[in-house]
Design a protein around this motif. Structure first.
Motif, mmCIF file in Angstrom:
data_model
loop_
_atom_site.group_PDB
_atom_site.id
_atom_site.type_symbol
_atom_site.label_atom_id
_atom_site.label_comp_id
_atom_site.label_asym_id
_atom_site.label_seq_id
_atom_site.Cartn_x
_atom_site.Cartn_y
_atom_site.Cartn_z
ATOM 1 N N LYS A 477 0.644 -1.245 0.012
ATOM 2 C CA LYS A 477 -0.066 0.057 0.014
ATOM 3 C C LYS A 477 0.802 1.394 -0.157
ATOM 4 O O LYS A 477 1.939 1.417 0.754
ATOM 5 C CB LYS A 477 -0.859 0.091 1.293
ATOM 6 C CG LYS A 477 -1.580 -1.185 1.452
ATOM 7 C CD LYS A 477 -2.475 -1.593 0.278
ATOM 8 C CE LYS A 477 -3.054 -3.047 0.407
ATOM 9 N NZ LYS A 477 -4.090 -3.309 -0.833
ATOM 10 N N THR A 478 0.450 2.342 -0.684
ATOM 11 C CA THR A 478 0.957 3.658 -0.561
ATOM 12 C C THR A 478 0.655 4.471 0.693
ATOM 13 O O THR A 478 -0.607 3.988 1.159
ATOM 14 C CB THR A 478 0.738 4.322 -1.861
ATOM 15 O OG1 THR A 478 -0.902 4.731 -1.744
ATOM 16 C CG2 THR A 478 0.829 3.648 -3.147
ATOM 17 N N GLU A 479 1.266 5.455 0.988
ATOM 18 C CA GLU A 479 0.757 6.026 2.124
ATOM 19 C C GLU A 479 -0.486 6.783 2.114
ATOM 20 O O GLU A 479 -1.310 7.100 2.788
ATOM 21 C CB GLU A 479 2.037 7.169 2.372
ATOM 22 C CG GLU A 479 3.341 6.617 3.043
ATOM 23 C CD GLU A 479 3.074 6.140 4.406
ATOM 24 O OE1 GLU A 479 2.302 6.736 5.334
ATOM 25 O OE2 GLU A 479 3.810 5.162 4.804
ATOM 26 N N SER A 480 -0.951 7.052 0.726
ATOM 27 C CA SER A 480 -1.934 7.955 0.292
ATOM 28 C C SER A 480 -3.427 6.977 0.447
ATOM 29 O O SER A 480 -4.379 7.532 0.415
ATOM 30 C CB SER A 480 -2.048 8.551 -0.991
ATOM 31 O OG SER A 480 -1.763 7.670 -2.187
ATOM 32 N N ALA A 481 -3.239 5.551 0.421
ATOM 33 C CA ALA A 481 -4.295 4.681 0.332
ATOM 34 C C ALA A 481 -5.087 4.901 1.412
ATOM 35 O O ALA A 481 -4.653 4.652 2.665
ATOM 36 C CB ALA A 481 -3.686 3.322 -0.036
ATOM 37 N N SER A 482 -6.423 5.213 1.379
ATOM 38 C CA SER A 482 -7.277 5.496 2.704
ATOM 39 C C SER A 482 -8.648 4.661 2.597
ATOM 40 O O SER A 482 -9.142 4.836 3.581
ATOM 41 C CB SER A 482 -7.573 6.832 2.831
ATOM 42 O OG SER A 482 -8.288 7.575 1.618
ATOM 43 N N LEU A 483 -8.883 3.779 1.512
ATOM 44 C CA LEU A 483 -10.182 3.321 1.310
ATOM 45 C C LEU A 483 -10.129 1.757 2.127
ATOM 46 O O LEU A 483 -9.226 1.081 2.104
ATOM 47 C CB LEU A 483 -10.430 3.026 -0.110
ATOM 48 C CG LEU A 483 -11.673 2.170 -0.348
ATOM 49 C CD1 LEU A 483 -12.855 2.700 0.049
ATOM 50 C CD2 LEU A 483 -11.899 1.783 -1.815
ATOM 51 N N ASN A 516 -5.498 -6.985 -2.088
ATOM 52 C CA ASN A 516 -4.253 -6.711 -2.670
ATOM 53 C C ASN A 516 -4.015 -5.686 -3.756
ATOM 54 O O ASN A 516 -3.083 -5.414 -4.495
ATOM 55 C CB ASN A 516 -3.853 -7.920 -3.449
ATOM 56 C CG ASN A 516 -3.604 -9.313 -2.636
ATOM 57 O OD1 ASN A 516 -3.448 -9.016 -1.474
ATOM 58 N ND2 ASN A 516 -4.194 -10.420 -3.111
ATOM 59 N N HIS A 517 -5.446 -4.982 -4.017
ATOM 60 C CA HIS A 517 -5.337 -3.599 -4.777
ATOM 61 C C HIS A 517 -4.614 -2.531 -4.334
ATOM 62 O O HIS A 517 -4.877 -2.168 -2.939
ATOM 63 C CB HIS A 517 -6.708 -3.462 -5.364
ATOM 64 C CG HIS A 517 -6.681 -2.453 -6.477
ATOM 65 N ND1 HIS A 517 -6.490 -1.203 -6.449
ATOM 66 C CD2 HIS A 517 -7.203 -2.609 -7.731
ATOM 67 C CE1 HIS A 517 -6.694 -0.543 -7.734
ATOM 68 N NE2 HIS A 517 -7.354 -1.645 -8.317
ATOM 69 N N PRO A 518 -3.714 -2.092 -4.927
ATOM 70 C CA PRO A 518 -2.892 -0.910 -4.591
ATOM 71 C C PRO A 518 -3.746 0.361 -3.954
ATOM 72 O O PRO A 518 -3.278 1.140 -2.968
ATOM 73 C CB PRO A 518 -2.044 -0.396 -5.390
ATOM 74 C CG PRO A 518 -2.588 -1.001 -6.607
ATOM 75 C CD PRO A 518 -3.127 -2.128 -6.230
ATOM 76 N N ASP A 519 -4.914 0.561 -4.283
ATOM 77 C CA ASP A 519 -5.602 1.696 -4.240
ATOM 78 C C ASP A 519 -6.788 1.230 -2.866
ATOM 79 O O ASP A 519 -7.207 2.358 -2.325
ATOM 80 C CB ASP A 519 -6.540 2.012 -5.094
ATOM 81 C CG ASP A 519 -5.684 2.422 -6.441
ATOM 82 O OD1 ASP A 519 -4.757 2.877 -6.332
ATOM 83 O OD2 ASP A 519 -6.684 2.734 -7.587
#
Length: 592
Positions: A477-483, A516-519
């Motif tokens: 995950k990226t730091e911005s992923a929030s969902l 597993n989705h990056p978003d």
């Protein structure tokens, strides 16, 4: 003829004990700390229609011989129609009191205008042919109306004056004994009104709805049998919450005009007519703001708002374990939902409609009930933040050591189209797009493995995002992923869910494409079950998740929905113990 007083033995016993105690000057009923002994105040309280006036009527008629009183009467304020605001409260009340003895209105008015309290009481006793030692019993109905009519200071002064008369009459021999018993819509009202009086306020005699099984048993047998035959009838009788006026006056009267209702529209009309007959919510209808505050996970109904709802008969209380919980009356809520053209109203209405046709063999109906409930809660929360613990009261979290209950979430919801139905969850990208647009996504595939619908939540706090990421390392995950995607699985079972390990595995596999989705920050399963187990969550459900058994599910739903039919399909002992007013030891029609 007044209807039979039903199941108020405790109220009768408390009133008789009070009368006996104050007459014998038992210490419990008198305040010894003051220079002059003061008698404690007894109040009977409950929302409209629970039998307060009926109890006073019985006290003054059929129980009067047991009280030892030679005469008894009731004073009510009749909605203020006979109250003259230009005159002192004591004068107006004296007139009402004298009129209740049979004194003509003009004579009562003249006496009240010129005589002090002691002489007013003497005139009253003479009119009732009472000797100096004869006990007079006076019931005063709905003291809160007095504050509305005379102001708080006037109400306090009047109560003080009347109780002063009672004190003097009981502490002196041959001094014309009189005892006052009061009623109020609010249990806390007399304590608040007389907080500075130096007078003890006894615990209120609380009149609430009857236990549901007992109330059903007391209905006429032909009506009970007719209701048992219809799903909407079985739902209706629970929604009345054992409320005496609703069940034994309004239902009996109105059903005779509608019998038998042939379709949902006819049942809706019966509900409406029952509420109108009982005059619940007649002062002010339930409104959208009140419903949203009640349904919100933030529980944003204020204390003054709660009192107003109680005064209007919109909120009822039922036993929950060793305490009481407040329930937004399900009939009034359902009538509101049918009349309002909002997304929140639509979801609540659909929830009740699915519950009406819920049967023990309809496991998938639990899913249909819960998806509309979850949607209603999201709509009520709006764009506010709440914790997962606030969102899911009654839940068990695995694992709590990761701080999961305290994760703060918010939503970017689609108010106009809060639900979307898809053929399946196979197309992760398409489903994810709908979730990002703030929609709950439901699979039409009734045997969708592992998960039945998906709810999107946003996690705004960076520390909370880290906690979610740490639940399932390693993480892409990226730091911005929030969902945060919550996948719901419902299990309507009689005892326990078999093969929890298999259920957990299926849920993980169903959510893997989203996890597993990056978003996507994370994807967690939520299990709504009617399991009767005490240990929560099950030992072999050792995956990050949110779990409900039947008791937890009741804690989540009950205050908002009232007694849904799903509670009665397969109740276990823990639920029956938690909600004693809903069940009895032997099986009855309420369990059908």
């Amino acid at each position: 003829m007044a209807p039979q007083l039903i199941a108020r033995e405790e109220a009768k016993a408390a009133i008789l004990e009070y009368i006996k105690g104050v007459l014998s000057q038992e210490e419990y009923y008198w305040e010894p700390a003051s220079r002059i002994k003061k008698c404690a105040i007894l109040t009977t309280a409950g929302i409209k229609g629970t039998g307060k006036t009926r109890v006073l009527h019985e006290m003054c008629t059929s129980w009067v011989c047991e009280t030892g009183a030679k005469a008894a009467l009731i004073v009510d304020f009749n909605g203020g129609s006979s109250w003259d605001r230009s005159k002192a409260a004591t004068e107006v009340f004296s007139k009402l009191l004298l009129q209740q003895s049979g004194m003509p209105a003009d004579k009562a008015e003249n006496c009240a205008r010129v005589l002090p309290w002691k002489q007013v009481m003497q005139c009253l006793r003479e009119k009732l042919n009472l000797g100096d030692e004869d006990l007079l019993l006076v019931g005063i109905d709905e003291i809160r109306q007095l504050e509305t009519l005379a102001g708080k200071d006037g109400a306090v002064q009047l109560v003080s004056d009347l109780m002063g008369v009672q004190d003097e009459s009981l502490l002196q021999t041959s001094s014309c004994p009189v005892i006052f018993v009061w009623t109020s819509l609010l249990e806390s009202y007399m304590s608040m009104l007389m907080s500075d009086s130096g007078r003890r306020i006894l615990p209120t005699i609380s009149l609430r709805g009857l236990p549901l099984a007992k109330a059903l048993e007391l209905l006429p047998s032909d009506l009970r049998e007719a209701l048992e035959k219809e799903p909407f009838g079985r739902q209706l009788v629970r929604q009345l919450l054992g409320h005496p006026r609703l069940m034994f006056d309004a239902l009996i009267q109105e059903y005779s005009k509608h019998k038998p209702p042939r379709n949902p529209l006819a049942w809706n009309q019966l509900q409406s007519d029952i509420v109108a007959y009982a005059k619940l919510g007649d002062r002010k209808a339930l409104d959208s703001i009140e419903v949203a505050r009640w349904y919100s996970p933030l529980r944003s109904t204020t204390q003054s708002g709660l009192e107003d709802l109680c005064l209007r008969g919109v909120v009822h209380s039922v036993r929950c374990g060793n305490s009481w919980i407040n329930i937004l009356h399900p009939i009034l809520l359902q009538l509101w939902a049918r009349s309002e053209e909002t997304s929140l109203a639509d979801q609540i209405n659909q929830m009740f409609e699915q519950d009406a046709i819920m049967e023990a063999t309809h496991e998938k109906k639990l899913e249909d009930i819960m998806v509309h409930f979850d949607c209603a809660v999201r709509l009520a929360l709006g764009e506010n933040n709440c914790t997962l613990k606030q969102l899911f009261p009654g839940a068990s979290f695995w694992s709590e050591r990761g701080g999961l209950p305290n994760i703060i979430v918010t939503s970017t919801q689609n108010v106009l189209a809060p639900l979307e139905y898809v053929e399946s969850f196979a197309d992760v990208e398409a489903v994810l797009e709908s979730l990002k647009n703030g929609k709950i996504v439901v699979s039409k595939l009734r045997n969708e493995p592992g998960i039945e619908y998906l709810i999107p939540w946003m996690v705004p706090n960076q520390d909370d995002r880290r906690r979610i990421r740490d639940l399932k390392p390693p993480c892409n995950k990226t730091e911005s992923a929030s969902l945060l995607v919550l996948g719901i699985q419902t299990k309507c079972v009689r005892e326990n869910v078999p093969k929890w390990a298999s259920v957990a595995k299926s849920a993980q596999e169903a959510l893997a494409g989203f996890q597993n989705h990056p978003d996507v920050l994370g994807a967690l399963p939520v299990f709504y079950t009617t399991e009767v187990r005490v240990e929560t969550p099950p030992k072999n459900l050792e995956i990050p998740s949110i779990y409900f058994n039947e008791v937890g599910l009741a804690k989540l739903l009950l205050q908002r929905t009232g007694p849904l039919r799903l509670f009665f399909l397969k109740p276990g002992k823990p639920l029956e113990k938690m909600l004693p007013d809903f069940f009895e030891s032997k099986r009855s029609a309420l369990h059908a």
